[in-house]
Design a protein around this motif. Structure first.
Motif, mmCIF file in Angstrom:
data_model
loop_
_atom_site.group_PDB
_atom_site.id
_atom_site.type_symbol
_atom_site.label_atom_id
_atom_site.label_comp_id
_atom_site.label_asym_id
_atom_site.label_seq_id
_atom_site.Cartn_x
_atom_site.Cartn_y
_atom_site.Cartn_z
ATOM 1 N N PRO A 71 0.821 -1.216 0.000
ATOM 2 C CA PRO A 71 0.000 0.000 0.000
ATOM 3 C C PRO A 71 0.852 1.261 0.000
ATOM 4 C CG PRO A 71 -0.814 -1.586 1.602
ATOM 5 C CD PRO A 71 0.507 -2.099 1.121
ATOM 6 N N ALA A 72 0.582 2.140 -0.952
ATOM 7 C CA ALA A 72 1.217 3.457 -1.063
ATOM 8 C C ALA A 72 2.704 3.392 -1.368
ATOM 9 C CB ALA A 72 1.004 4.263 0.208
ATOM 10 N N LEU A 73 3.215 2.202 -1.705
ATOM 11 C CA LEU A 73 4.645 2.114 -1.971
ATOM 12 C C LEU A 73 4.971 1.985 -3.455
ATOM 13 C CD1 LEU A 73 5.828 -0.182 0.951
ATOM 14 C CD2 LEU A 73 5.871 2.296 0.777
ATOM 15 N N GLY A 74 3.954 1.944 -4.298
ATOM 16 C CA GLY A 74 4.200 1.889 -5.723
ATOM 17 C C GLY A 74 4.448 3.272 -6.291
ATOM 18 N N PRO A 75 4.854 3.368 -7.562
ATOM 19 C CA PRO A 75 5.111 4.675 -8.183
ATOM 20 C C PRO A 75 3.922 5.617 -8.172
ATOM 21 C CG PRO A 75 5.999 2.881 -9.525
ATOM 22 C CD PRO A 75 5.170 2.239 -8.444
ATOM 23 N N ALA A 76 2.689 5.063 -8.108
ATOM 24 C CA ALA A 76 1.501 5.923 -8.130
ATOM 25 C C ALA A 76 1.302 6.653 -6.817
ATOM 26 C CB ALA A 76 0.256 5.102 -8.458
ATOM 27 N N GLY A 77 1.894 6.164 -5.722
ATOM 28 C CA GLY A 77 1.759 6.816 -4.429
ATOM 29 C C GLY A 77 0.338 6.839 -3.918
ATOM 30 N N ARG A 78 -0.400 5.737 -4.076
ATOM 31 C CA ARG A 78 -1.782 5.659 -3.617
ATOM 32 C C ARG A 78 -1.960 4.494 -2.653
ATOM 33 N NH1 ARG A 78 -5.444 8.849 -6.095
ATOM 34 N NH2 ARG A 78 -4.818 9.894 -8.019
ATOM 35 N N CYS A 79 -2.886 4.667 -1.737
ATOM 36 C CA CYS A 79 -3.190 3.620 -0.766
ATOM 37 C C CYS A 79 -3.729 2.394 -1.488
ATOM 38 C CB CYS A 79 -4.205 4.125 0.259
ATOM 39 S SG CYS A 79 -4.775 2.866 1.421
ATOM 40 N N GLY A 80 -3.262 1.211 -1.079
ATOM 41 C CA GLY A 80 -3.728 -0.010 -1.719
ATOM 42 C C GLY A 80 -5.155 -0.358 -1.382
ATOM 43 N N ARG A 81 -5.736 0.261 -0.334
ATOM 44 C CA ARG A 81 -7.113 -0.063 0.053
ATOM 45 C C ARG A 81 -8.113 0.948 -0.505
ATOM 46 N NH1 ARG A 81 -8.399 -0.389 6.346
ATOM 47 N NH2 ARG A 81 -7.088 -2.263 6.150
ATOM 48 N N CYS A 82 -7.904 2.225 -0.216
ATOM 49 C CA CYS A 82 -8.890 3.235 -0.633
ATOM 50 C C CYS A 82 -8.427 4.056 -1.826
ATOM 51 C CB CYS A 82 -9.226 4.163 0.535
ATOM 52 S SG CYS A 82 -7.865 5.260 1.014
ATOM 53 N N HIS A 83 -7.191 3.845 -2.259
ATOM 54 C CA HIS A 83 -6.626 4.527 -3.435
ATOM 55 C C HIS A 83 -6.468 6.034 -3.241
ATOM 56 C CE1 HIS A 83 -7.033 0.777 -5.579
ATOM 57 N NE2 HIS A 83 -8.330 0.735 -5.270
ATOM 58 N N ALA A 84 -6.456 6.491 -2.006
ATOM 59 C CA ALA A 84 -6.202 7.902 -1.738
ATOM 60 C C ALA A 84 -4.722 8.203 -1.960
ATOM 61 C CB ALA A 84 -6.602 8.248 -0.305
ATOM 62 N N ARG A 85 -4.433 9.417 -2.409
ATOM 63 C CA ARG A 85 -3.055 9.841 -2.623
ATOM 64 C C ARG A 85 -2.353 9.998 -1.269
ATOM 65 N NH1 ARG A 85 -1.332 12.755 -6.821
ATOM 66 N NH2 ARG A 85 -2.662 11.359 -8.015
ATOM 67 N N ILE A 86 -1.161 9.415 -1.144
ATOM 68 C CA ILE A 86 -0.419 9.481 0.101
ATOM 69 C C ILE A 86 1.068 9.435 -0.218
ATOM 70 C CG2 ILE A 86 -0.531 6.974 0.414
ATOM 71 C CD1 ILE A 86 -0.528 7.416 3.420
ATOM 72 N N GLY A 87 1.846 10.190 0.540
ATOM 73 C CA GLY A 87 3.286 10.198 0.327
ATOM 74 C C GLY A 87 3.716 11.112 -0.805
ATOM 75 N N PRO A 88 4.952 10.987 -1.261
ATOM 76 C CA PRO A 88 5.472 11.840 -2.340
ATOM 77 C C PRO A 88 4.647 11.698 -3.614
ATOM 78 C CG PRO A 88 7.259 10.666 -1.251
ATOM 79 C CD PRO A 88 5.988 10.073 -0.731
ATOM 80 N N PRO A 89 4.662 12.722 -4.473
ATOM 81 C CA PRO A 89 3.900 12.671 -5.733
ATOM 82 C C PRO A 89 4.261 11.444 -6.562
ATOM 83 C CG PRO A 89 4.722 14.884 -5.337
ATOM 84 C CD PRO A 89 5.345 14.014 -4.289
ATOM 85 N N PRO A 90 3.351 11.011 -7.420
ATOM 86 C CA PRO A 90 3.575 9.799 -8.215
ATOM 87 C C PRO A 90 4.867 9.854 -9.021
ATOM 88 C CG PRO A 90 1.300 10.524 -8.416
ATOM 89 C CD PRO A 90 2.025 11.603 -7.664
ATOM 90 N N GLY A 91 5.618 8.793 -8.933
ATOM 91 C CA GLY A 91 6.812 8.631 -9.751
ATOM 92 C C GLY A 91 8.038 9.417 -9.318
ATOM 93 N N THR A 92 7.902 10.351 -8.377
ATOM 94 C CA THR A 92 9.038 11.223 -8.058
ATOM 95 C C THR A 92 10.167 10.470 -7.358
ATOM 96 O OG1 THR A 92 7.849 11.875 -6.044
ATOM 97 C CG2 THR A 92 7.676 13.337 -7.953
ATOM 98 N N VAL A 93 9.817 9.587 -6.444
ATOM 99 C CA VAL A 93 10.863 8.827 -5.743
ATOM 100 C C VAL A 93 11.585 7.911 -6.721
ATOM 101 C CG1 VAL A 93 11.306 7.127 -3.940
ATOM 102 C CG2 VAL A 93 9.634 8.942 -3.554
ATOM 103 N N GLU A 94 10.835 7.305 -7.611
ATOM 104 C CA GLU A 94 11.436 6.394 -8.576
ATOM 105 C C GLU A 94 12.346 7.142 -9.558
ATOM 106 O OE1 GLU A 94 8.369 4.724 -6.392
ATOM 107 O OE2 GLU A 94 8.193 6.482 -7.696
ATOM 108 N N VAL A 95 11.926 8.331 -9.972
ATOM 109 C CA VAL A 95 12.781 9.151 -10.840
ATOM 110 C C VAL A 95 14.057 9.551 -10.098
ATOM 111 C CG1 VAL A 95 12.951 11.382 -12.002
ATOM 112 C CG2 VAL A 95 10.905 9.989 -12.288
ATOM 113 N N ALA A 96 13.924 9.889 -8.823
ATOM 114 C CA ALA A 96 15.098 10.234 -8.025
ATOM 115 C C ALA A 96 16.044 9.048 -7.912
ATOM 116 C CB ALA A 96 14.671 10.712 -6.643
ATOM 117 N N ALA A 97 15.494 7.835 -7.760
ATOM 118 C CA ALA A 97 16.332 6.638 -7.694
ATOM 119 C C ALA A 97 17.071 6.420 -9.011
ATOM 120 C CB ALA A 97 15.488 5.423 -7.340
ATOM 121 N N LEU A 98 16.374 6.638 -10.135
ATOM 122 C CA LEU A 98 17.025 6.520 -11.440
ATOM 123 C C LEU A 98 18.124 7.566 -11.604
ATOM 124 C CD1 LEU A 98 13.940 5.832 -13.744
ATOM 125 C CD2 LEU A 98 15.786 4.240 -13.180
ATOM 126 N N ALA A 99 17.875 8.785 -11.129
ATOM 127 C CA ALA A 99 18.898 9.823 -11.183
ATOM 128 C C ALA A 99 20.103 9.433 -10.340
ATOM 129 C CB ALA A 99 18.315 11.157 -10.703
#
Length: 263
Positions: A71-99
């Motif tokens: 939950p909330a740990l994928g690139p979309a940054g959404r809760c796995g139960r209610c799909h609410a946005r949580i945490g950093p914006p979608p894809g930003t952490v993954e882009v930072a990891a690629l950088a």
């Protein structure tokens, strides 16, 4: 005492292990595969100072743990139960990891410093996301970054049988941290925060490892980027003169830029 980084391998000699393609790929893969952990850390600690760490979705309370479906740990940054946005914006952490992967591949640190840089990135990336969201740099991220960076650089110095780069790195890290902490004591809220000072322990060590000019370059880039962003936001009327921008992201960018330019 030399003021430049550790000596490179002479022509015809074998490169240090950390400069080999296999060593670079291994370190880069390690950073990339921990992106769920980076997102989890950024999510948990992005709370106001003095508040308890976030352990679940703000909307439905679903626990945020490293279990499928994450939950909330994928690139979309959404809760796995209610799909609410949580945490950093979608894809930003993954882009930072690629950088971070690109930085590890392009920089190719001398004298065994690659593990220290990979370690530093693994802790600093989530710390920067926390700083952007909550204007704080938690000790649970900055202190392990500093301790691990100092120890790994020390191990690299032992491997090269040359303590000069490590002594310079320690001096740079401690000096920069004291400078930032002193600004807090003298200027209060107008100075750097203590979180910035703790992050400076590792920033100064990494830049100092390559030499005093690299340390100065990194600081100039950090302050220059901070000033440029501040002016742009002021012109766009997104902030006021009294607004205090988080400095952690600029320290990260300044360090990365200096390493890229100096190697």
């Amino acid at each position: 005492m030399a003021l430049t980084g550790p000596p490179m391998a002479a022509p015809g000699q074998q490169d240090p292990p950390d400069r080999s393609p296999t060593g670079r790929f291994s370190a880069a893969l390690a950073v990339l595969t921990v992106s769920p952990l980076l997102r989890l850390a950024a999510l948990r600690y992005a709370v106001p100072s003095g508040s308890a760490d976030r352990t679940g979705c703000d909307a439905c309370g679903a626990p945020v743990v490293l279990t499928r479906p994450w939950p909330a740990l994928g690139p979309a940054g959404r809760c796995g139960r209610c799909h609410a946005r949580i945490g950093p914006p979608p894809g930003t952490v993954e882009v930072a990891a690629l950088a971070a992967v690109a930085l590890l591949v392009l920089v190719g640190p001398a004298g065994g410093a690659l593990p220290a840089l990979a370690w530093w990135l693994g802790w600093t990336i989530p710390a920067v996301f926390v700083d952007l969201a909550a204007h704080r740099l938690p000790d649970r991220l900055t202190l392990p970054a500093a301790v691990g960076t100092w120890l790994l650089l020390g191990a690299a110095a032992l491997g090269d049988a040359d303590p000069a780069p490590w002594l310079r790195a320690v001096s740079a890290g401690a000096g920069l941290a004291l400078l930032f902490a002193g600004s807090t004591l003298v200027l209060g809220r107008r100075g750097f925060g203590l979180g910035d000072a703790k992050l400076a322990l590792s920033v100064g060590a990494l830049l100092g490892w390559y030499g005093w000019p690299v340390l100065v370059l990194g600081l100039l880039l950090a302050f220059g980027l901070s000033a440029l962003v501040s002016v742009v936001l002021l012109v766009a009327r997104r902030v006021r003169w009294s607004t205090h921008l988080p400095f952690g992201p600029f320290l990260l960018l300044g360090t990365a830029g200096a390493l890229l330019l100096a190697t």
